[in-house]
Design a protein around this motif. Structure first.
Motif, PDB file in Angstrom:
ATOM      1  N   MET A   1      -4.073 -37.112  28.941  1.00 44.71           N
ATOM      2  CA  MET A   1      -5.523 -36.768  29.043  1.00 44.71           C
ATOM      3  C   MET A   1      -6.054 -36.490  27.695  1.00 44.71           C
ATOM      4  O   MET A   1      -7.638 -36.946  27.747  1.00 44.71           O
ATOM      5  N   ASP A   2      -5.680 -36.163  26.846  1.00 42.94           N
ATOM      6  CA  ASP A   2      -6.063 -36.030  25.549  1.00 42.94           C
ATOM      7  C   ASP A   2      -6.714 -37.443  25.042  1.00 42.94           C
ATOM      8  O   ASP A   2      -7.810 -37.655  24.388  1.00 42.94           O
ATOM      9  N   VAL A   3      -5.850 -38.293  25.074  1.00 40.54           N
ATOM     10  CA  VAL A   3      -6.067 -39.677  24.680  1.00 40.54           C
ATOM     11  C   VAL A   3      -7.426 -40.216  25.499  1.00 40.54           C
ATOM     12  O   VAL A   3      -8.305 -40.799  24.671  1.00 40.54           O
ATOM     13  N   CYS A   4      -7.561 -39.850  26.749  1.00 38.46           N
ATOM     14  CA  CYS A   4      -8.593 -40.540  27.620  1.00 38.46           C
ATOM     15  C   CYS A   4      -9.641 -39.770  27.009  1.00 38.46           C
ATOM     16  O   CYS A   4     -10.938 -40.446  27.138  1.00 38.46           O
ATOM     17  N   LYS A   5      -9.858 -38.354  26.737  1.00 37.46           N
ATOM     18  CA  LYS A   5     -11.025 -37.765  26.461  1.00 37.46           C
ATOM     19  C   LYS A   5     -11.422 -38.192  25.248  1.00 37.46           C
ATOM     20  O   LYS A   5     -12.929 -38.075  24.991  1.00 37.46           O
ATOM     21  N   GLN A   6     -10.745 -38.559  24.252  1.00 35.31           N
ATOM     22  CA  GLN A   6     -11.166 -38.962  22.846  1.00 35.31           C
ATOM     23  C   GLN A   6     -11.391 -40.284  22.950  1.00 35.31           C
ATOM     24  O   GLN A   6     -12.277 -40.537  21.943  1.00 35.31           O
ATOM     25  N   HIS A   7     -10.806 -41.210  23.330  1.00 32.10           N
ATOM     26  CA  HIS A   7     -10.842 -42.580  23.239  1.00 32.10           C
ATOM     27  C   HIS A   7     -11.013 -43.354  24.439  1.00 32.10           C
ATOM     28  O   HIS A   7     -11.212 -44.788  24.572  1.00 32.10           O
ATOM     29  N   GLY A   8     -11.363 -42.663  25.820  1.00 28.18           N
ATOM     30  CA  GLY A   8     -11.556 -43.302  27.110  1.00 28.18           C
ATOM     31  C   GLY A   8     -10.283 -43.890  27.544  1.00 28.18           C
ATOM     32  O   GLY A   8      -9.258 -44.014  26.877  1.00 28.18           O
ATOM     33  N   PRO A   9     -10.221 -44.392  28.949  1.00 25.63           N
ATOM     34  CA  PRO A   9      -9.054 -44.805  29.455  1.00 25.63           C
ATOM     35  C   PRO A   9      -8.292 -45.972  28.764  1.00 25.63           C
ATOM     36  O   PRO A   9      -7.036 -46.310  28.684  1.00 25.63           O
ATOM     37  N   LYS A  10      -9.194 -46.709  28.000  1.00 22.32           N
ATOM     38  CA  LYS A  10      -8.482 -47.857  27.218  1.00 22.32           C
ATOM     39  C   LYS A  10      -7.854 -47.632  26.222  1.00 22.32           C
ATOM     40  O   LYS A  10      -6.879 -48.266  25.958  1.00 22.32           O
ATOM     41  N   GLY A  11      -7.992 -46.379  25.683  1.00 17.58           N
ATOM     42  CA  GLY A  11      -6.931 -45.698  24.597  1.00 17.58           C
ATOM     43  C   GLY A  11      -5.542 -45.664  25.210  1.00 17.58           C
ATOM     44  O   GLY A  11      -4.699 -45.522  24.189  1.00 17.58           O
ATOM     45  N   LEU A  12      -5.087 -45.669  26.262  1.00 13.46           N
ATOM     46  CA  LEU A  12      -3.832 -45.497  26.817  1.00 13.46           C
ATOM     47  C   LEU A  12      -3.080 -46.853  26.793  1.00 13.46           C
ATOM     48  O   LEU A  12      -2.144 -46.788  26.810  1.00 13.46           O
ATOM     49  N   GLY A  13      -3.828 -48.040  26.582  1.00 12.78           N
ATOM     50  CA  GLY A  13      -3.114 -49.004  26.823  1.00 12.78           C
ATOM     51  C   GLY A  13      -2.514 -49.425  28.022  1.00 12.78           C
ATOM     52  O   GLY A  13      -1.437 -50.150  27.863  1.00 12.78           O
ATOM     53  N   CYS A  14      -2.970 -49.145  29.474  1.00 11.47           N
ATOM     54  CA  CYS A  14      -2.264 -49.214  30.408  1.00 11.47           C
ATOM     55  C   CYS A  14      -3.381 -49.609  31.531  1.00 11.47           C
ATOM     56  O   CYS A  14      -4.568 -49.270  31.405  1.00 11.47           O
ATOM     57  N   THR A  15      -2.665 -50.263  32.726  1.00 10.30           N
ATOM     58  CA  THR A  15      -3.597 -50.408  33.743  1.00 10.30           C
ATOM     59  C   THR A  15      -3.575 -49.458  34.810  1.00 10.30           C
ATOM     60  O   THR A  15      -4.429 -49.210  35.540  1.00 10.30           O
ATOM     61  N   ALA A  16      -2.773 -48.449  35.151  1.00 14.41           N
ATOM     62  CA  ALA A  16      -2.398 -47.527  35.853  1.00 14.41           C
ATOM     63  C   ALA A  16      -1.061 -46.574  35.299  1.00 14.41           C
ATOM     64  O   ALA A  16      -0.684 -46.950  34.343  1.00 14.41           O
ATOM     65  N   VAL A  17      -1.062 -45.558  35.940  1.00 13.47           N
ATOM     66  CA  VAL A  17       0.052 -44.602  35.583  1.00 13.47           C
ATOM     67  C   VAL A  17       0.801 -44.393  37.074  1.00 13.47           C
ATOM     68  O   VAL A  17       0.148 -43.836  37.946  1.00 13.47           O
ATOM     69  N   VAL A  18       1.924 -44.584  36.923  1.00 10.54           N
ATOM     70  CA  VAL A  18       2.882 -44.085  38.218  1.00 10.54           C
ATOM     71  C   VAL A  18       3.640 -43.244  38.112  1.00 10.54           C
ATOM     72  O   VAL A  18       4.302 -43.018  37.096  1.00 10.54           O
ATOM     73  N   VAL A  19       3.797 -42.104  38.998  1.00  5.11           N
ATOM     74  CA  VAL A  19       4.573 -40.927  38.853  1.00  5.11           C
ATOM     75  C   VAL A  19       5.604 -41.012  39.912  1.00  5.11           C
ATOM     76  O   VAL A  19       5.341 -41.222  41.269  1.00  5.11           O
ATOM     77  N   ASP A  20       6.962 -41.300  39.742  1.00  2.00           N
ATOM     78  CA  ASP A  20       7.919 -41.202  40.621  1.00  2.00           C
ATOM     79  C   ASP A  20       9.374 -40.488  40.351  1.00  2.00           C
ATOM     80  O   ASP A  20       9.977 -40.694  39.390  1.00  2.00           O
ATOM     81  N   SER A  21       9.450 -39.281  41.181  1.00  2.00           N
ATOM     82  CA  SER A  21       8.643 -39.133  42.169  1.00  2.00           C
ATOM     83  C   SER A  21       8.290 -37.654  42.559  1.00  2.00           C
ATOM     84  O   SER A  21       9.063 -36.706  41.802  1.00  2.00           O
ATOM     85  N   LEU A  22       7.445 -37.305  43.027  1.00  2.77           N
ATOM     86  CA  LEU A  22       6.986 -35.992  43.363  1.00  2.77           C
ATOM     87  C   LEU A  22       8.003 -35.007  44.036  1.00  2.77           C
ATOM     88  O   LEU A  22       8.176 -33.827  43.861  1.00  2.77           O
TER      89      LEU A  22
END
Length: 279
Positions: free
Chosen positions: A96-117
């Protein structure tokens, strides 16, 4: 005098000048918080493995072996294997910090997968029980621990929802093991009741996935839902895997989508692509 039609009765509000500071729009237009759930071994991780370029926050012990077997193992820098809520929230916080500072492109990924709840739930229940001097939650009613559990696990869910403002988050979960149709309740996530409701309320899509073996003859070559495998006797067998975007039987599913059908093939990238959310 004739009766007024519905069109004639419609009142169109007049938009005047605003003295409010202009809004800034929303990042969430191009992202979603998706929860994919189903029984064990219905290939939920496999359905998400089509999300090429995703980062994975992994707790489930079967995730890496499954991705490896499918030959879809992400590079090491895109795998965050953690063993509890606290380290998972640390990873999500940094994202989230990266996204706030640099936008979602700053993550260098297409999506985030969480496995598992579900695995995170099991571990957090153990952590809270240990922290309150119990062998298991509920052993000592005086110590309790459920308020702490709900607050901390609820904050984890909130983190997923906030991160999904910037980039699509797909969280995998398991389904309840038993259904009691006489109670009139929908069957859904195998999470504690308050947390199941919170996930359902927070997620944009809650999708149910099923898998079953079906009898086929030698002329059937498979379709978008069914692939052909061989049974233990070497005879052809159909393996049908479906993601439901609408309720089916007692299982809850919902997706506020424009282009998705009630039943879709188990390909998360393709579902998102249909909605213009994955390239």
């Amino acid at each position: 005098m004739g009766k007024k039609t519905a069109a004639a009765q419609k009142v169109v509000p007049i938009k005047g000048p605003s003295l409010m500071e202009p809004g800034k729009g929303s990042e969430r237009v191009s992202s979603r918080f998706v929860v994919l759930y189903g029984g064990p071994k219905v290939q939920k991780t496999g359905a998400c493995s089509t999300l090429e370029g995703a980062k994975w926050v992994i707790s489930d012990p079967n995730a890496i072996p499954t991705l490896d077997a499918l030959d879809r193992l992400p590079p090491e820098e895109d795998i965050y294997e953690v063993t509890g809520i606290a380290p998972a929230r640390d990873v999500l916080g940094k994202m989230m910090d990266v996204c706030k500072q640099h936008g979602p492109k700053g993550l260098g990924c297409t999506a985030v997968v969480v496995d598992s709840l579900t695995q995170f739930q099991d571990w957090h229940e153990q952590d809270v029980a240990q922290g309150t001097n119990q062998r298991f939650m509920g052993e000592n009613k005086k110590e309790g621990g459920w308020q702490q559990y709900n607050a901390e696990y609820g904050a984890f869910i909130d983190d997923l929802g906030v991160l999904a403002r910037y980039i699509t988050v797909v969280a995998i979960a398991h389904a309840k093991e038993k259904i009691d149709g006489t109670k009139g309740d929908w069957a859904g996530l195998n999470l504690k009741p308050q947390m199941a409701l919170k996930v359902g309320r927070t997620a944009n899509w809650v999708l149910y996935q099923s898998r079953r073996n079906i009898a086929v003859d030698s002329t059937f070559k498979g379709d978008e839902f069914t692939r052909i495998e061989k049974d233990k006797n070497g005879k052809p067998m159909g393996v049908e895997v479906i993601i439901y975007t609408q309720p089916v039987g007692f299982w809850m599913a919902s997706a506020n989508a424009k282009n998705l059908r009630a039943e879709e093939p188990a390909d998360m990238a393709e579902l998102l692509r249909k909605e213009g959310l994955f390239k």
